[in-house]
Design a protein around this motif. Structure first.
Motif, PDB file in Angstrom:
ATOM      1  N   SER A  39     -76.887  21.603-105.791  1.00  0.00           N
ATOM      2  CA  SER A  39     -77.999  20.452-105.860  1.00  0.00           C
ATOM      3  C   SER A  39     -78.999  21.099-105.137  1.00  0.00           C
ATOM      4  N   ALA A  40     -78.100  22.250-103.706  1.00  0.00           N
ATOM      5  CA  ALA A  40     -78.747  22.402-102.678  1.00  0.00           C
ATOM      6  C   ALA A  40     -80.015  23.519-102.633  1.00  0.00           C
ATOM      7  N   VAL A  41     -79.365  24.312-103.551  1.00  0.00           N
ATOM      8  CA  VAL A  41     -80.095  25.437-104.394  1.00  0.00           C
ATOM      9  C   VAL A  41     -81.437  25.492-105.183  1.00  0.00           C
ATOM     10  N   LYS A  42     -81.438  23.910-105.218  1.00  0.00           N
ATOM     11  CA  LYS A  42     -81.993  23.402-106.302  1.00  0.00           C
ATOM     12  C   LYS A  42     -83.480  22.628-105.240  1.00  0.00           C
ATOM     13  N   LEU A  43     -83.349  22.298-104.617  1.00  0.00           N
ATOM     14  CA  LEU A  43     -84.046  21.886-103.444  1.00  0.00           C
ATOM     15  C   LEU A  43     -84.522  22.715-102.515  1.00  0.00           C
ATOM     16  N   ARG A  44     -83.280  23.677-102.095  1.00  0.00           N
ATOM     17  CA  ARG A  44     -84.003  24.698-101.296  1.00  0.00           C
ATOM     18  C   ARG A  44     -84.646  25.727-102.625  1.00  0.00           C
ATOM     19  N   TRP A  45     -85.356  25.537-104.004  1.00  0.00           N
ATOM     20  CA  TRP A  45     -85.684  26.585-104.859  1.00  0.00           C
ATOM     21  C   TRP A  45     -87.424  25.732-104.862  1.00  0.00           C
ATOM     22  N   LYS A  81     -70.966  38.448 -97.862  1.00  0.00           N
ATOM     23  CA  LYS A  81     -71.944  39.155 -98.655  1.00  0.00           C
ATOM     24  C   LYS A  81     -70.634  38.496-100.051  1.00  0.00           C
ATOM     25  N   LYS A  82     -70.022  37.211-100.785  1.00  0.00           N
ATOM     26  CA  LYS A  82     -69.207  36.866-101.307  1.00  0.00           C
ATOM     27  C   LYS A  82     -70.242  35.036-101.366  1.00  0.00           C
ATOM     28  N   ALA A  83     -70.161  34.727-102.454  1.00  0.00           N
ATOM     29  CA  ALA A  83     -70.299  33.295-102.828  1.00  0.00           C
ATOM     30  C   ALA A  83     -69.143  32.550-102.596  1.00  0.00           C
ATOM     31  N   ASP A  84     -67.894  32.179-102.189  1.00  0.00           N
ATOM     32  CA  ASP A  84     -67.592  31.113-101.576  1.00  0.00           C
ATOM     33  C   ASP A  84     -67.180  31.325-100.423  1.00  0.00           C
ATOM     34  N   TYR A  85     -67.857  32.243 -99.160  1.00  0.00           N
ATOM     35  CA  TYR A  85     -68.303  32.116 -97.764  1.00  0.00           C
ATOM     36  C   TYR A  85     -67.888  30.581 -97.546  1.00  0.00           C
ATOM     37  N   LEU A  86     -68.856  29.662 -98.202  1.00  0.00           N
ATOM     38  CA  LEU A  86     -68.878  27.857 -97.665  1.00  0.00           C
ATOM     39  C   LEU A  86     -67.722  27.018 -97.984  1.00  0.00           C
ATOM     40  N   GLN A  87     -66.329  27.986 -99.481  1.00  0.00           N
ATOM     41  CA  GLN A  87     -65.790  26.879 -99.675  1.00  0.00           C
ATOM     42  C   GLN A  87     -64.959  26.099 -99.358  1.00  0.00           C
ATOM     43  N   LYS A  88     -64.624  26.527 -97.630  1.00  0.00           N
ATOM     44  CA  LYS A  88     -63.857  25.838 -97.339  1.00  0.00           C
ATOM     45  C   LYS A  88     -64.610  24.932 -96.502  1.00  0.00           C
ATOM     46  N   LYS A  89     -65.888  24.994 -96.411  1.00  0.00           N
ATOM     47  CA  LYS A  89     -66.221  23.776 -95.386  1.00  0.00           C
ATOM     48  C   LYS A  89     -66.592  22.819 -97.443  1.00  0.00           C
ATOM     49  N   THR A 102     -82.699  32.434-105.392  1.00  0.00           N
ATOM     50  CA  THR A 102     -82.394  32.003-104.077  1.00  0.00           C
ATOM     51  C   THR A 102     -81.100  32.139-103.855  1.00  0.00           C
ATOM     52  N   VAL A 103     -79.779  31.913-105.175  1.00  0.00           N
ATOM     53  CA  VAL A 103     -78.621  32.276-104.737  1.00  0.00           C
ATOM     54  C   VAL A 103     -78.228  33.681-104.513  1.00  0.00           C
ATOM     55  N   TYR A 159     -65.174  31.927-113.737  1.00  0.00           N
ATOM     56  CA  TYR A 159     -65.925  33.199-113.347  1.00  0.00           C
ATOM     57  C   TYR A 159     -67.248  33.421-112.464  1.00  0.00           C
ATOM     58  N   TRP A 160     -67.753  32.709-112.682  1.00  0.00           N
ATOM     59  CA  TRP A 160     -69.237  32.599-111.781  1.00  0.00           C
ATOM     60  C   TRP A 160     -69.809  33.188-111.334  1.00  0.00           C
ATOM     61  N   ARG A 161     -70.347  33.747-112.888  1.00  0.00           N
ATOM     62  CA  ARG A 161     -71.133  35.150-113.409  1.00  0.00           C
ATOM     63  C   ARG A 161     -72.127  34.130-113.805  1.00  0.00           C
ATOM     64  N   GLN A 162     -73.091  34.519-112.545  1.00  0.00           N
ATOM     65  CA  GLN A 162     -74.694  34.270-112.957  1.00  0.00           C
ATOM     66  C   GLN A 162     -75.896  35.234-114.138  1.00  0.00           C
ATOM     67  N   ASP A 163     -74.503  36.452-113.746  1.00  0.00           N
ATOM     68  CA  ASP A 163     -75.427  37.880-114.220  1.00  0.00           C
ATOM     69  C   ASP A 163     -75.546  37.068-116.234  1.00  0.00           C
ATOM     70  N   ALA A 164     -73.693  36.535-116.808  1.00  0.00           N
ATOM     71  CA  ALA A 164     -73.939  36.354-118.063  1.00  0.00           C
ATOM     72  C   ALA A 164     -75.277  35.881-119.124  1.00  0.00           C
ATOM     73  N   ARG A 165     -74.650  36.168-120.104  1.00  0.00           N
ATOM     74  CA  ARG A 165     -75.452  35.563-120.830  1.00  0.00           C
ATOM     75  C   ARG A 165     -74.901  35.897-122.246  1.00  0.00           C
ATOM     76  N   GLY A 166     -75.241  34.824-123.690  1.00  0.00           N
ATOM     77  CA  GLY A 166     -75.318  34.168-124.714  1.00  0.00           C
ATOM     78  C   GLY A 166     -74.202  34.981-124.999  1.00  0.00           C
ATOM     79  N   VAL A 167     -73.608  35.687-126.173  1.00  0.00           N
ATOM     80  CA  VAL A 167     -73.471  37.012-126.805  1.00  0.00           C
ATOM     81  C   VAL A 167     -72.514  36.711-128.322  1.00  0.00           C
TER      82      VAL A 167
END
Length: 492
Positions: free
Chosen positions: A125-131, A107-115, A96-97, A346-354
């Motif tokens: 929450s909005a992304v969870k509600l969208r899902w 095409k950047k995740a920070d596009y809405l940050q100023k708003k 969804t993200v 970082y805001w990296r959703q492609d990362a996982r624990g190591v």
């Protein structure tokens, strides 16, 4: 329960809520269990008052503090949840993200940050509600029939405690609303453009209130008739409870996650170093809004729970400190607990624990110590970002939360930061902040926020040279790099 204008605890009662992990990356809670657990805690608190000969009529107000982004949808006619609560650290919304980011012109995740102050992330929450709208027919049907209500946990509790289907108030406060991605951070109102971008109908949203006003009255139970008059997201409540009520003050809370908040006063500051801009509090409908920069880490105390529940190397969370003390260091083992990706900076959703640096010498004591150190390394990352954004390095760090019972962790934290770490004398600062907001509300007015002062706490001073800390931190950074680019973005 607190006496007005005091940090003394009259009574405390708590219950652990079961978390469910139905699929990899998913984390849910039962909204009815949340509600019942709070009702039982209220009943227990009333019983303790009777035991101490405290008349319940002396309780003047009730405050609510909560996990902020955890998302609940329910039927306003029946009061029943339409789905389990999706917990803030749940990552099912990764695809969804990606779709939302791809929708932006940049095409950047920070596009809405100023708003809205926030990057497009699985966290909010909005992304969870969208899902939920995309994947749950009963949610779509309830929206179409104007039966669906959305809210974070505070909203769910306020609605239920003020009557539920029989006139319950569908309210949230500005601190919680600022974590949805749907509120305009400057106006503190739901933003039609943000709602349209997320595909969320405004009809499901609660009314936004200040953090300190009478929202309604308890409709039943032992505290029937007592006003509900304080509401703050948990991290903002801790900021208040730590008396960080002036610009330039900061606190770090070590709970399930780790959250560093820096009060920026009435000024909106947007981070250049991966931090969030959030509402700190608004102490009354006619009072100014205070803002904060926030660094959020998804996994802190949760990593100790993982050692207990998943690996079984400890039976109780408190054992992790004793285990870690059996070794002088982590044996060059570094644990990056990116179970839900990497949050700030970082805001990296492609990362996982190591876990890196394992040898035949490594044992469970090294793992326990590496897990504790992981929390401290992540806090240093947040503090460095905050110092860069504010331009004024913190001279000491106020800390609170359940994990601060771990004295080894606090010493390691001071060593890695190179500054004193001061533990709050009373660990329940989150509850204290909610109580203060409730007591200060117009029409209650038994708490003077301006007179709140930080109580002396236990201080931990650095015991190793900062050069040694920097070497360890450099090794941590290498481990973080190895956690990235793990998740295949095409997978749902």
């Amino acid at each position: 329960i607190f006496p007005a204008n005091s940090q003394e605890v009259i009574s405390i009662t708590q219950r652990e809520i079961k978390q469910m992990f139905p699929r990899e990356g998913w984390c849910e809670e039962d909204p009815m269990e949340i509600l019942e657990s709070v009702k039982k805690c209220i009943g227990d608190a009333a019983d303790k008052c009777h035991e101490m000969n405290v008349d319940l009529s002396q309780i003047k107000a009730i405050g609510i503090t909560n996990q902020r982004e955890t998302t609940i949808v329910w039927d306003k006619l029946t009061g029943k949840p339409l789905h389990n609560a999706i917990v803030w650290l749940d990552t099912r919304t990764t695809v969804t993200v990606d779709k939302l980011v791809d929708k932006t012109p940049t095409k950047k995740a920070d596009y809405l940050q100023k708003k809205c102050g926030l990057p497009i992330s699985t966290y909010f929450s909005a992304v969870k509600l969208r899902w939920l709208i995309d994947h749950c027919e009963n949610v779509r049907k309830a929206i179409a029939e104007n039966r669906c209500m959305f809210g974070t946990v505070d909203c769910w509790l306020i609605w239920n405690f003020t009557g539920g289907p029989n006139g319950g108030r569908h309210y949230t406060d500005v601190s919680n609303a600022s974590r949805t991605m749907l509120m305009n951070i400057a106006t503190q109102e739901w933003d039609p453009e943000l709602c349209e971008f997320m595909g969320v109908p405004q009809s499901v949203l609660p009314e936004i209130k200040s953090s300190s006003e009478i929202y309604g009255y308890m409709s039943d139970g032992p505290m029937q008739g007592i006003p509900l008059s304080g509401c703050l997201g948990d991290q903002q409540a801790a900021l208040v409870g730590q008396c960080c009520l002036q610009k330039g003050l900061a606190k770090n809370t070590y709970g399930t996650g780790c959250f560093l908040l820096y009060n920026t006063g009435t000024e909106l500051i947007f981070s250049e170093h991966g931090l969030l801009t959030t509402v700190a509090y608004k102490m009354g409908a006619d009072q100014p809004t205070y803002y904060a920069l926030e660094g959020s880490v998804a996994i802190a105390g949760e990593v100790i729970r993982w050692l207990r529940d998943n690996l079984g190397i400890i039976k109780e969370a408190a054992e992790s400190e004793n285990l870690a003390r059996e070794v002088a260091d982590s044996g060059d083992v570094y644990f990056v607990p990116a179970f839900s990706g990497l949050f700030a900076p970082y805001w990296r959703q492609d990362a996982r624990g190591v876990i890196v640096g394992l040898t035949q010498y490594t044992n469970k004591c090294h793992l326990a110590r590496a897990a504790i150190e992981a929390v401290c390394f992540q806090t240093r990352e947040l503090l460095e970002a905050m110092n860069n954004d504010s331009g004024i390095p913190l001279k000491s760090l106020r800390v609170d939360g359940g994990m601060t019972a771990n004295k080894l962790m606090l010493q390691i934290q001071s060593n890695l930061l190179g500054i004193p770490v001061v533990r709050a004398p009373m660990p329940e600062t989150t509850a204290l902040g909610a109580a203060a907001a409730a007591g200060a509300a117009k029409g209650v007015e038994v708490w003077n926020l301006e007179a709140m002062k930080e109580a002396p706490g236990e201080e931990y001073l650095p015991s190793i040279p900062i050069d040694d800390s920097n070497i360890l931190f450099g090794r941590w950074k290498l481990a973080v790099e190895r956690s990235m680019n793990w998740v295949d973005k095409s997978s749902d």
